[in-house]
Design an enzyme around this catalytic site. Structure first.
Site, PDB file in Angstrom:
ATOM      1  N   THR A 153       0.798  -1.353   0.002  1.00  0.00           N
ATOM      2  CA  THR A 153      -0.007  -0.005  -0.027  1.00  0.00           C
ATOM      3  C   THR A 153       0.948   1.218   0.104  1.00  0.00           C
ATOM      4  O   THR A 153       1.314   1.488  -1.061  1.00  0.00           O
ATOM      5  CB  THR A 153      -0.996   0.067   1.371  1.00  0.00           C
ATOM      6  OG1 THR A 153      -0.278  -0.295   2.369  1.00  0.00           O
ATOM      7  CG2 THR A 153      -2.044  -1.172   1.005  1.00  0.00           C
ATOM      8  N   LYS A 179       3.834  -6.765   3.930  1.00  0.00           N
ATOM      9  CA  LYS A 179       3.601  -5.415   3.626  1.00  0.00           C
ATOM     10  C   LYS A 179       3.375  -4.758   4.952  1.00  0.00           C
ATOM     11  O   LYS A 179       2.853  -5.535   6.001  1.00  0.00           O
ATOM     12  CB  LYS A 179       2.564  -5.422   2.809  1.00  0.00           C
ATOM     13  CG  LYS A 179       1.006  -5.695   2.921  1.00  0.00           C
ATOM     14  CD  LYS A 179       0.459  -4.830   3.917  1.00  0.00           C
ATOM     15  CE  LYS A 179       0.334  -3.275   3.461  1.00  0.00           C
ATOM     16  NZ  LYS A 179      -0.421  -2.424   4.508  1.00  0.00           N
ATOM     17  N   THR A 190       0.690  -6.684  13.380  1.00  0.00           N
ATOM     18  CA  THR A 190       0.548  -5.411  12.996  1.00  0.00           C
ATOM     19  C   THR A 190       1.151  -5.275  11.279  1.00  0.00           C
ATOM     20  O   THR A 190       1.755  -4.248  10.988  1.00  0.00           O
ATOM     21  CB  THR A 190       1.761  -4.510  13.482  1.00  0.00           C
ATOM     22  OG1 THR A 190       3.055  -5.234  13.708  1.00  0.00           O
ATOM     23  CG2 THR A 190       1.186  -4.542  15.128  1.00  0.00           C
ATOM     24  N   GLU A 276       6.200   4.787   7.254  1.00  0.00           N
ATOM     25  CA  GLU A 276       5.653   6.016   6.463  1.00  0.00           C
ATOM     26  C   GLU A 276       6.294   7.302   6.680  1.00  0.00           C
ATOM     27  O   GLU A 276       6.249   7.831   7.942  1.00  0.00           O
ATOM     28  CB  GLU A 276       4.295   6.196   6.649  1.00  0.00           C
ATOM     29  CG  GLU A 276       3.106   5.154   6.116  1.00  0.00           C
ATOM     30  CD  GLU A 276       1.713   5.034   6.290  1.00  0.00           C
ATOM     31  OE1 GLU A 276       1.033   4.517   5.573  1.00  0.00           O
ATOM     32  OE2 GLU A 276       1.340   5.753   7.307  1.00  0.00           O
ATOM     33  N   ASN A 402      -0.537  10.341   5.302  1.00  0.00           N
ATOM     34  CA  ASN A 402      -1.545  10.304   5.840  1.00  0.00           C
ATOM     35  C   ASN A 402      -2.427  11.121   5.639  1.00  0.00           C
ATOM     36  O   ASN A 402      -3.979  10.811   5.884  1.00  0.00           O
ATOM     37  CB  ASN A 402      -1.326   9.960   7.140  1.00  0.00           C
ATOM     38  CG  ASN A 402      -0.791   8.453   7.708  1.00  0.00           C
ATOM     39  OD1 ASN A 402      -1.253   7.461   7.307  1.00  0.00           O
ATOM     40  ND2 ASN A 402       0.512   8.392   7.830  1.00  0.00           N
ATOM     41  N   SER A 407      -6.716  10.245  -1.361  1.00  0.00           N
ATOM     42  CA  SER A 407      -6.794  10.712  -2.388  1.00  0.00           C
ATOM     43  C   SER A 407      -5.562  10.144  -3.455  1.00  0.00           C
ATOM     44  O   SER A 407      -5.463  10.411  -4.475  1.00  0.00           O
ATOM     45  CB  SER A 407      -6.472  12.354  -2.165  1.00  0.00           C
ATOM     46  OG  SER A 407      -5.570  12.509  -1.569  1.00  0.00           O
TER      47      SER A 407
END
EC number: 2.3.1.35
Length: 407
Positions: A153, A179, A190, A276, A402, A407
């Site tokens: 992702t 992932k 997690t 991230e 985030n 979008s």
């Protein structure tokens, strides 16, 4: 143990993989299959979040009530979480469509989904995409890498590896991919993780090994203190290595478990390092604790502290933030017994002795913290137990990723 170069879930005998873009996402690969040519014993660990996605409920039911599985199907882009009865129906339809395509029972199919919460699965695209992906199945390394790519992702890179060990004079292989980049917090697994092996081992011992290894690997990872609705780790063993079945906790079992630990630790660290927006892998080692629980709780508390994570991002040796996070962990210790040092490829430096600052050089500390992999070593001088947690720094890009996620 031998590390297989560029190894993945297709490295063990009898496992095939494939992935492709079928239209769930705008462009990137979004549907993957892992297939065993014979029955494979299947075990798993799952999220402890009360809000569980439909595929989690399905997989948990399968591994607890059925002896084996043949296919794992994974979609990315839509999590199929918080989707009510329709989500449950779609998940079962997903499994039934895979089963029909492979001429197996739907209870031999495990389903995993990852992506946006609250959206229904686009079943028309999935149903038409399953045969398309099946045609691409292969047991070569490229196919395994594609599986790892297809489940991503917000990950910036595919995460996979494989190892070989010797059991009963047979070569046994473990392959894996996972992932995970956001919504990562220690509370089971997690992430989504898939481990394949051709080892011949009883389901009871397979399950025992996975659950014990998880506690010290994926359960010790945090990116952002958010435990997902979809967290799943599945382990499949098809026995094609033809070793004598492992049914006792003997030397062969220990050899297998050590390899499983290595695989899970490698992937856990890969997730933490690919958090991230992250620029650094952060490792927290707690030594000298009076119990494993104390060591784990304190390690996690430090590793998940936003102030610690931002200090690491800024290369700032603000050690007070680490002691602060230790202090609110809920575990009792004497702060004036604590030693603390930092370490990276650029050296090692003790910042704290018996709870007080040493006369350390700030420039050297900054240099050490500028590495892409940073370690903090905390000694409580309170016992003989230890634990390690992994995380990452907290950057501006985490907010950007985030804020724009849907979008």
């Amino acid at each position: 143990m031998k590390i297989i170069e560029n190894g993945t879930v297709t490295s063990p005998i009898g496992f095939f993989g494939a992935g492709a873009h079928v239209g769930i996402k705008k462009e990137k690969k979004d549907l993957a299959l892992i297939y065993s040519q014979v029955d494979a014993k299947a075990v798993g660990t799952f999220t402890q979040n009360i809000v569980k996605a439909a595929p989690v409920l399905w997989d948990k039911m399968i591994v607890e009530n059925y002896d084996h599985a043949r296919v794992v199907a994974i979609n990315s882009g839509v999590a199929n979480a918080c989707t009510g009865d329709e989500g449950l129906i779609c998940n079962e339809q997903f499994a039934k469509s895979v089963a029909d395509c492979f001429n197996v029972e739907k209870e031999e199919v495990l389903i995993c989904s990852t992506g946006v919460i609250g959206k229904q699965l686009p079943m028309d695209k999935i149903i038409t995409g399953i045969p398309k992906v099946k045609q691409l199945l292969s047991d070569n390394q490229e196919a395994g890498v594609i599986v790892a790519q297809s489940i991503m992702t917000t990950d910036t890179m595919p995460k996979h590896l494989a190892v070989e060990i010797e059991i009963d004079n047979k070569i046994v292989t473990l392959g894996a991919c996972c992932k995970g980049s956001g919504m990562i917090h220690p509370n089971m697994a997690t992430m989504l993780g898939f481990i394949t092996t051709d080892c011949n081992i009883s389901k009871a011992l397979l399950n025992k090994a996975l659950k014990e290894v998880i506690q010290d690997t994926f359960n010790m990872v945090s990116v952002d203190r958010d435990t997902s609705t979809n967290d799943t780790v599945l382990l499949l063993a098809n026995g094609l290595a033809d070793n004598k079945e492992i049914v006792d906790e003997n030397e062969d079992y220990n050899t297998f478990k050590e390899a499983l630990y290595y695989v899970n630790e490698y992937l856990a660290k890969a997730i933490a390092g690919d958090g991230e927006g992250a620029t650094k892998l952060l490792e927290i080692q707690v030594l000298g604790a009076n119990s494993i629980k104390q060591a784990k709780v304190i390690a996690k508390s430090v590793c998940t502290s936003p102030l610690v994570k931002t200090a690491v991002y800024g290369n700032d040796a603000n050690w007070g933030r680490l002691l602060c996070a230790m202090g609110y962990s809920g575990e009792e210790f004497n702060p004036y017994d604590v030693d603390l040092s930092i370490e990276s490829e650029f050296g090692c430096l003790q910042l704290v002795t018996k709870g007080m600052a040493t006369d350390y050089d700030e420039q050297i500390a900054t240099k050490i913290l500028s590495s892409s992999e940073v370690k903090a070593i905390i000694n409580l001088h309170n016992g003989e137990c230890k634990a390690t947690a992994w995380g990452c720094d907290l950057t501006y890009d985490y907010i950007k990723i985030n804020a724009d996620y849907r979008s």
